[in-house]
Design a protein around this motif. Structure first.
Motif, PDB file in Angstrom:
ATOM      1  N   LEU A  86      35.250  43.379  23.305  1.00  0.00           N
ATOM      2  CA  LEU A  86      35.400  41.960  23.606  1.00  0.00           C
ATOM      3  C   LEU A  86      34.146  41.399  24.259  1.00  0.00           C
ATOM      4  CD1 LEU A  86      39.074  42.062  24.914  1.00  0.00           C
ATOM      5  CD2 LEU A  86      38.297  40.967  22.805  1.00  0.00           C
ATOM      6  N   VAL A  87      33.557  42.154  25.175  1.00  0.00           N
ATOM      7  CA  VAL A  87      32.331  41.714  25.839  1.00  0.00           C
ATOM      8  C   VAL A  87      31.177  41.635  24.842  1.00  0.00           C
ATOM      9  CG1 VAL A  87      30.599  42.369  27.557  1.00  0.00           C
ATOM     10  CG2 VAL A  87      33.029  42.485  28.133  1.00  0.00           C
ATOM     11  N   ALA A  88      31.104  42.617  23.950  1.00  0.00           N
ATOM     12  CA  ALA A  88      30.043  42.620  22.939  1.00  0.00           C
ATOM     13  C   ALA A  88      30.159  41.410  22.016  1.00  0.00           C
ATOM     14  CB  ALA A  88      30.098  43.912  22.123  1.00  0.00           C
ATOM     15  N   ALA A  89      31.377  40.895  21.873  1.00  0.00           N
ATOM     16  CA  ALA A  89      31.603  39.725  21.022  1.00  0.00           C
ATOM     17  C   ALA A  89      31.380  38.416  21.782  1.00  0.00           C
ATOM     18  CB  ALA A  89      33.018  39.757  20.454  1.00  0.00           C
ATOM     19  N   GLY A  90      30.964  38.505  23.054  1.00  0.00           N
ATOM     20  CA  GLY A  90      30.617  37.320  23.803  1.00  0.00           C
ATOM     21  C   GLY A  90      31.651  36.831  24.792  1.00  0.00           C
ATOM     22  N   TYR A  91      32.693  37.622  25.017  1.00  0.00           N
ATOM     23  CA  TYR A  91      33.738  37.209  25.955  1.00  0.00           C
ATOM     24  C   TYR A  91      33.467  37.743  27.359  1.00  0.00           C
ATOM     25  CZ  TYR A  91      36.481  35.481  22.073  1.00  0.00           C
ATOM     26  OH  TYR A  91      36.902  34.754  20.984  1.00  0.00           O
ATOM     27  N   GLU A  92      33.856  36.957  28.344  1.00  0.00           N
ATOM     28  CA  GLU A  92      33.867  37.404  29.735  1.00  0.00           C
ATOM     29  C   GLU A  92      35.290  37.796  30.080  1.00  0.00           C
ATOM     30  OE1 GLU A  92      33.373  35.704  34.309  1.00  0.00           O
ATOM     31  OE2 GLU A  92      32.904  34.407  32.606  1.00  0.00           O
ATOM     32  N   LEU A  93      35.463  38.890  30.800  1.00  0.00           N
ATOM     33  CA  LEU A  93      36.790  39.393  31.141  1.00  0.00           C
ATOM     34  C   LEU A  93      37.040  39.259  32.638  1.00  0.00           C
ATOM     35  CD1 LEU A  93      36.730  42.686  29.032  1.00  0.00           C
ATOM     36  CD2 LEU A  93      37.403  40.382  28.303  1.00  0.00           C
ATOM     37  N   VAL A  94      38.257  38.870  32.977  1.00  0.00           N
ATOM     38  CA  VAL A  94      38.679  38.799  34.370  1.00  0.00           C
ATOM     39  C   VAL A  94      40.032  39.486  34.479  1.00  0.00           C
ATOM     40  CG1 VAL A  94      39.703  36.502  34.034  1.00  0.00           C
ATOM     41  CG2 VAL A  94      39.158  37.301  36.340  1.00  0.00           C
ATOM     42  N   CYS A  95      40.207  40.263  35.520  1.00  0.00           N
ATOM     43  CA  CYS A  95      41.475  40.944  35.756  1.00  0.00           C
ATOM     44  C   CYS A  95      42.325  40.064  36.677  1.00  0.00           C
ATOM     45  CB  CYS A  95      41.240  42.311  36.389  1.00  0.00           C
ATOM     46  SG  CYS A  95      42.760  43.161  36.880  1.00  0.00           S
ATOM     47  N   VAL A  96      43.528  39.708  36.209  1.00  0.00           N
ATOM     48  CA  VAL A  96      44.472  38.934  37.012  1.00  0.00           C
ATOM     49  C   VAL A  96      45.678  39.830  37.273  1.00  0.00           C
ATOM     50  CG1 VAL A  96      45.903  36.865  37.150  1.00  0.00           C
ATOM     51  CG2 VAL A  96      43.668  36.766  36.019  1.00  0.00           C
ATOM     52  N   SER A  97      45.810  40.270  38.514  1.00  0.00           N
ATOM     53  CA  SER A  97      46.778  41.303  38.868  1.00  0.00           C
ATOM     54  C   SER A  97      47.724  40.808  39.962  1.00  0.00           C
ATOM     55  CB  SER A  97      46.017  42.546  39.363  1.00  0.00           C
ATOM     56  OG  SER A  97      46.904  43.577  39.718  1.00  0.00           O
ATOM     57  N   ALA A  98      49.015  41.092  39.795  1.00  0.00           N
ATOM     58  CA  ALA A  98      50.017  40.719  40.806  1.00  0.00           C
ATOM     59  C   ALA A  98      50.008  41.757  41.926  1.00  0.00           C
ATOM     60  CB  ALA A  98      51.395  40.609  40.178  1.00  0.00           C
ATOM     61  N   LEU A  99      48.892  41.833  42.579  1.00  0.00           N
ATOM     62  CA  LEU A  99      48.620  42.823  43.614  1.00  0.00           C
ATOM     63  C   LEU A  99      48.386  42.102  44.934  1.00  0.00           C
ATOM     64  CD1 LEU A  99      47.889  45.968  43.888  1.00  0.00           C
ATOM     65  CD2 LEU A  99      45.510  45.225  43.681  1.00  0.00           C
ATOM     66  N   LYS A 100      48.717  42.751  46.038  1.00  0.00           N
ATOM     67  CA  LYS A 100      48.416  42.165  47.339  1.00  0.00           C
ATOM     68  C   LYS A 100      46.903  41.941  47.444  1.00  0.00           C
ATOM     69  CE  LYS A 100      52.234  44.305  49.887  1.00  0.00           C
ATOM     70  NZ  LYS A 100      52.596  45.233  50.998  1.00  0.00           N
ATOM     71  N   PRO A 101      46.476  40.757  47.883  1.00  0.00           N
ATOM     72  CA  PRO A 101      45.041  40.463  47.962  1.00  0.00           C
ATOM     73  C   PRO A 101      44.237  41.486  48.756  1.00  0.00           C
ATOM     74  CG  PRO A 101      46.305  38.447  48.196  1.00  0.00           C
ATOM     75  CD  PRO A 101      47.305  39.565  48.191  1.00  0.00           C
ATOM     76  N   GLU A 102      44.864  42.140  49.718  1.00  0.00           N
ATOM     77  CA  GLU A 102      44.144  43.124  50.521  1.00  0.00           C
ATOM     78  C   GLU A 102      43.662  44.319  49.701  1.00  0.00           C
ATOM     79  OE1 GLU A 102      47.288  45.595  52.963  1.00  0.00           O
ATOM     80  OE2 GLU A 102      48.103  43.624  52.513  1.00  0.00           O
ATOM     81  N   PHE A 103      44.242  44.504  48.502  1.00  0.00           N
ATOM     82  CA  PHE A 103      43.853  45.639  47.670  1.00  0.00           C
ATOM     83  C   PHE A 103      42.961  45.232  46.492  1.00  0.00           C
ATOM     84  CE2 PHE A 103      48.054  47.273  49.348  1.00  0.00           C
ATOM     85  CZ  PHE A 103      47.474  48.130  50.264  1.00  0.00           C
ATOM     86  N   ALA A 104      42.543  43.976  46.454  1.00  0.00           N
ATOM     87  CA  ALA A 104      41.709  43.514  45.339  1.00  0.00           C
ATOM     88  C   ALA A 104      40.405  44.295  45.251  1.00  0.00           C
ATOM     89  CB  ALA A 104      41.421  42.018  45.489  1.00  0.00           C
ATOM     90  N   GLN A 105      39.792  44.573  46.385  1.00  0.00           N
ATOM     91  CA  GLN A 105      38.523  45.305  46.383  1.00  0.00           C
ATOM     92  C   GLN A 105      38.709  46.728  45.867  1.00  0.00           C
ATOM     93  OE1 GLN A 105      36.475  45.170  50.137  1.00  0.00           O
ATOM     94  NE2 GLN A 105      34.713  46.331  49.399  1.00  0.00           N
ATOM     95  N   ALA A 106      39.834  47.354  46.237  1.00  0.00           N
ATOM     96  CA  ALA A 106      40.121  48.707  45.745  1.00  0.00           C
ATOM     97  C   ALA A 106      40.309  48.694  44.233  1.00  0.00           C
ATOM     98  CB  ALA A 106      41.363  49.266  46.432  1.00  0.00           C
ATOM     99  N   ARG A 107      40.997  47.668  43.742  1.00  0.00           N
ATOM    100  CA  ARG A 107      41.203  47.555  42.290  1.00  0.00           C
ATOM    101  C   ARG A 107      39.885  47.332  41.575  1.00  0.00           C
ATOM    102  NH1 ARG A 107      46.538  46.404  39.743  1.00  0.00           N
ATOM    103  NH2 ARG A 107      46.226  48.655  39.697  1.00  0.00           N
ATOM    104  N   GLN A 108      39.022  46.497  42.132  1.00  0.00           N
ATOM    105  CA  GLN A 108      37.713  46.259  41.541  1.00  0.00           C
ATOM    106  C   GLN A 108      36.905  47.553  41.487  1.00  0.00           C
ATOM    107  OE1 GLN A 108      36.031  42.985  40.486  1.00  0.00           O
ATOM    108  NE2 GLN A 108      35.210  44.751  39.423  1.00  0.00           N
TER     109      GLN A 108
END
Length: 201
Positions: A86-108
């Motif tokens: 998908l990225v090679a085809a020119g798309y940017e990807l974003v992960c949208v997760s129903a996770l507690k915000p305090e764990f966003a950095q761990a997920r990243q």
């Protein structure tokens, strides 16, 4: 027509194998890895031979779902390669997760360690208003071309201009049925199948 070059992806069940990681969390909490009971079960508790927990045992298990857990969930087979296409085809990807915000950095950190070409993680928590997914507001702000998730209720309230792609993974006990399917634009067995279909349209 939505001409955005952004695609929003769920994490657990789309990019990452939460059900496999669940067994590791159980082992970490109680010292023994559970046996596989039903590989076609949608929910982790049905997939593994585990008991229903209460009281202190439940609290102990919940403590296993910490930053260490959320930074070590394994990738679903083919998901990294699908993202690369998908990225090679020119798309940017974003992960949208129903996770507690305090764990966003761990997920990243988890995604980066596995080689996913995803620069942003949006953690929405899993609290929602009736008729609205906890992800709906974030998706309305992002306005991606497509949103890919494996949990039908998370499409509630998502703007109709966003292509709704539902991953129909393991079906035993799956919540992915009923009238909500009428709002879904496409269904796929996994992210790799979605990526191939999306790029071949």
């Amino acid at each position: 027509m939505n001409t955005s070059k952004l695609i929003a992806l769920d994490a657990d069940g789309v990019l990452l194998d939460y059900n496999l990681a669940y067994a590791s969390a159980w082992e970490r909490a109680f010292g023994g890895r559970p046996q596989l009971r039903n590989p076609q079960a949608y929910w982790a508790m049905d997939r593994w031979t585990v008991e229903s927990l209460q009281g202190e045992a439940l609290q102990s298990f919940r403590r296993s779902f910490d930053a260490q857990f959320w930074s070590t969930v394994p990738a679903i087979a083919g998901a990294v390669q699908a993202c690369e296409k998908l990225v090679a085809a020119g798309y940017e990807l974003v992960c949208v997760s129903a996770l507690k915000p305090e764990f966003a950095q761990a997920r990243q950190a988890n995604l980066q360690r596995l080689g996913f070409p995803i620069e942003r993680v949006m953690a929405t928590s899993n609290h929602a208003q009736p008729g609205h997914s906890p992800k709906a507001r974030t998706l309305a702000q992002l306005r991606p071309a497509a949103f890919v998730d494996d949990f039908l209720p998370y499409f509630e309230g998502v703007p109709a201009q966003i292509h709704a792609a539902l991953i129909l993974r393991e079906q035993d006990g799956s919540p992915n049925q009923g009238p909500g399917l009428q709002a879904i634009h496409s269904t796929h067995g996994n992210l790799a199948q979605f990526a191939d279909w999306w790029l071949e349209r």
